[in-house]
Design a protein around this motif. Structure first.
Motif, PDB file in Angstrom:
ATOM      1  N   ALA A   1       0.829  -1.209   0.000  1.00  0.00           N
ATOM      2  CA  ALA A   1       0.000   0.000   0.000  1.00  0.00           C
ATOM      3  C   ALA A   1       0.860   1.254   0.000  1.00  0.00           C
ATOM      4  CB  ALA A   1      -0.926  -0.007   1.213  1.00  0.00           C
TER       5      ALA A   1
ATOM      6  N   LYS B   1       1.892   3.490  -3.017  1.00  0.00           N
ATOM      7  CA  LYS B   1       0.983   4.477  -3.608  1.00  0.00           C
ATOM      8  C   LYS B   1       1.327   5.907  -3.180  1.00  0.00           C
ATOM      9  CE  LYS B   1      -3.328   3.812  -3.567  1.00  0.00           C
ATOM     10  NZ  LYS B   1      -4.692   3.620  -3.034  1.00  0.00           N
TER      11      LYS B   1
ATOM     12  N   SER C   1      -6.538   8.857  -8.040  1.00  0.00           N
ATOM     13  CA  SER C   1      -6.909   8.695  -6.623  1.00  0.00           C
ATOM     14  C   SER C   1      -8.377   9.031  -6.371  1.00  0.00           C
ATOM     15  CB  SER C   1      -6.001   9.542  -5.715  1.00  0.00           C
ATOM     16  OG  SER C   1      -4.674   9.091  -5.778  1.00  0.00           O
TER      17      SER C   1
ATOM     18  N   SER D   1     -12.071   7.214  -5.933  1.00  0.00           N
ATOM     19  CA  SER D   1     -12.367   5.890  -5.396  1.00  0.00           C
ATOM     20  C   SER D   1     -13.852   5.584  -5.510  1.00  0.00           C
ATOM     21  CB  SER D   1     -11.919   5.794  -3.935  1.00  0.00           C
ATOM     22  OG  SER D   1     -12.568   6.774  -3.150  1.00  0.00           O
TER      23      SER D   1
ATOM     24  N   SER E   1      -7.947   0.407  -2.793  1.00  0.00           N
ATOM     25  CA  SER E   1      -6.760   0.468  -3.643  1.00  0.00           C
ATOM     26  C   SER E   1      -7.060  -0.245  -4.961  1.00  0.00           C
ATOM     27  CB  SER E   1      -5.549  -0.172  -2.957  1.00  0.00           C
ATOM     28  OG  SER E   1      -5.773  -1.560  -2.766  1.00  0.00           O
TER      29      SER E   1
ATOM     30  N   ASN F   1      -8.529  -2.442   1.555  1.00  0.00           N
ATOM     31  CA  ASN F   1      -7.323  -2.604   2.355  1.00  0.00           C
ATOM     32  C   ASN F   1      -7.681  -2.782   3.827  1.00  0.00           C
ATOM     33  OD1 ASN F   1      -5.920  -2.039  -0.002  1.00  0.00           O
ATOM     34  ND2 ASN F   1      -5.885   0.150   0.429  1.00  0.00           N
TER      35      ASN F   1
END
Length: 435
Positions: free
Chosen positions: A15, A18, A111, A113, A128, A137
């Protein structure tokens, strides 16, 4: 145990890949973002120390990865890439177009979502993009799909872009920069509001002396609720790459203008719609002007009203009124035809009879003020609490009558807010005409 810890550490490090170095238009926002990432790495280091013996090779490799990420993080934190206004509008426009076309990869790159169809909106940090599509996540096993993403068409804007959009809205709103803002993690929160006189002080002049006096006034608990505000923006064009900037600019302008007006309305004029603003709240004192109607208004009416508020509260108060009412006061003349409040050669003063004022376009215009009508308020704007639930959601709407008949398409946006006027009694004065 050691294998489970290492697997968890690997998931967190995945993670961490990112980490973004762009999208910031303010250094303080960039610093906060990188501090959060550094905190995650510190947690990973502490977890590595708890790994049992027999895992030395993997542990050392993970420590080297953490060190590399820390070095990269320091470099990016020292030199965060700042977006120009043009780049910001381009990215927002590209994200909207990707949401329209359900281009999940492009949304992930920006980014943005996906959002569940529920009141509890998805936290962008929990989502993610991986080889199998959208993943959740930590809350679920790595690789678990988040619902049916093939049909999901509700998306949350990149939080960094959301901050910039709300900064624009604050420039167009009078009240947004004046009221008290509180973050909300749920649909409602209880706030302790204490008025003056809540703390009692006593001098003790001898050892063992009894503390006497009245019981102090406790804080009053009030509930601040948040509701969802939705709006629709129409357009006709197809969205190709050369119009991303125009699309992003249009969304920002349309959203910020509409949201700024509604923000001011909920703070001042709303009457249980769904919140109650300061002009309609119970408890605020109403003062009638001396003249028979609005045409008889003078600056003395404002002076008489302010002294209804105690001095300790008054020092933080200001007037809120329409510019036409202010213009009327500024043009009152004496017997010789000279303005009483200011002379033609003087600049417009920033105060109305010693107290600051704010011109609000949604307040009643002087020509529309009838008998028994409130038209101005004197208050401390910090008495108004604004609850801010993070997240701006966008959704495509094309199955409408307008779409079928005229080819007109709509983009729906949603945001969640709450408003509450606290302790108006004795602290707010509303100026109105006689019945």
């Amino acid at each position: 145990m050691g294998k489970e810890l290492i697997a968890a550490i690997k998931a967190k490090l995945a993670a961490m890949k990112k980490v973004e170095a762009s999208g910031f238009t303010d250094q303080s926002k960039a610093a906060e973002y990188f501090r959060e990432k550094e905190f995650i790495l510190e947690e990973i280091v502490k977890t590595l120390e708890a790994v049992s013996d027999g895992q030395e090779a993997e542990t050392e490799a993970l420590k080297a990865t953490v060190k590399s990420l820390r070095d990269e993080l320091k470099t990016k934190a020292a030199y965060p890439k700042e977006l120009t206004r043009r780049e910001l509008c381009y990215n927002i426009g590209r994200g909207i177009a990707a949401a329209w076309a359900r281009n999940h990869k492009a949304l992930a790159d920006l980014s943005f979502s996906p959002n569940f169809k529920a009141d509890n909106w998805t936290n962008p940090r929990d989502v993610s993009w991986g080889e199998k599509g959208w993943n959740v996540n930590e809350k679920a096993a790595l690789g678990s799909p988040m619902g049916n993403m093939a049909t999901n068409d509700q998306y949350l804007i990149n939080p960094i872009y959301e901050t910039e959009i709300m900064t624009d809205a604050a420039k167009k709103s009078v009240m947004m920069g004046l009221v008290r803002h509180r973050p909300m993690m749920g649909p409602s929160i209880f706030l302790p509001t204490r008025d003056r006189g809540g703390v009692q002080l006593h001098w003790l002049t001898a050892y063992g002396q009894q503390i006497t006096g009245s019981k102090p006034q406790g804080a009053q608990r009030v509930e601040l609720k948040a509701y969802t505000l939705a709006g629709y923006i129409p357009w006709y064009d197809e969205f190709e790459e050369d119009v991303f900037i125009d699309l992003g600019t249009m969304f920002m302008e349309e959203f910020t203008e509409a949201y700024a007006v509604e923000f001011d309305r909920q703070c001042l004029l709303a009457d249980d719609d769904p919140f109650t603003g300061a002009m309609a709240v119970d408890g605020a004192e109403e003062v009638e002007i001396a003249g028979a109607d609005i045409n008889g208004l003078t600056w003395k009416d404002f002076r008489d009203a302010v002294y209804r508020v105690p001095a300790e509260e008054r020092k933080d108060c200001a007037w809120f009124l329409h510019e036409t009412v202010l213009n009327h006061i500024a043009n009152i003349e004496d017997a010789d035809g000279r303005p009483i409040w200011r002379h033609p050669t003087e600049a417009m003063p920033g105060k109305l009879d010693l107290y600051p004022y704010h011109e609000v376009s949604i307040m009643p215009q002087i020509g529309a003020v009838e008998n028994d009508t409130a038209f101005a308020i004197f208050m401390n704007p910090k008495r108004i609490q604004h609850g801010n639930r993070k997240g701006i959601e966008i959704k495509k709407f094309d199955g409408t009558t307008e779409s079928m008949e005229y080819g007109e398409l709509f983009l729906r946006f949603r945001k969640r807010d709450g408003f509450l006027v606290t302790r108006p009694s004795g602290n707010m004065v509303i100026l109105k005409t006689k019945p």
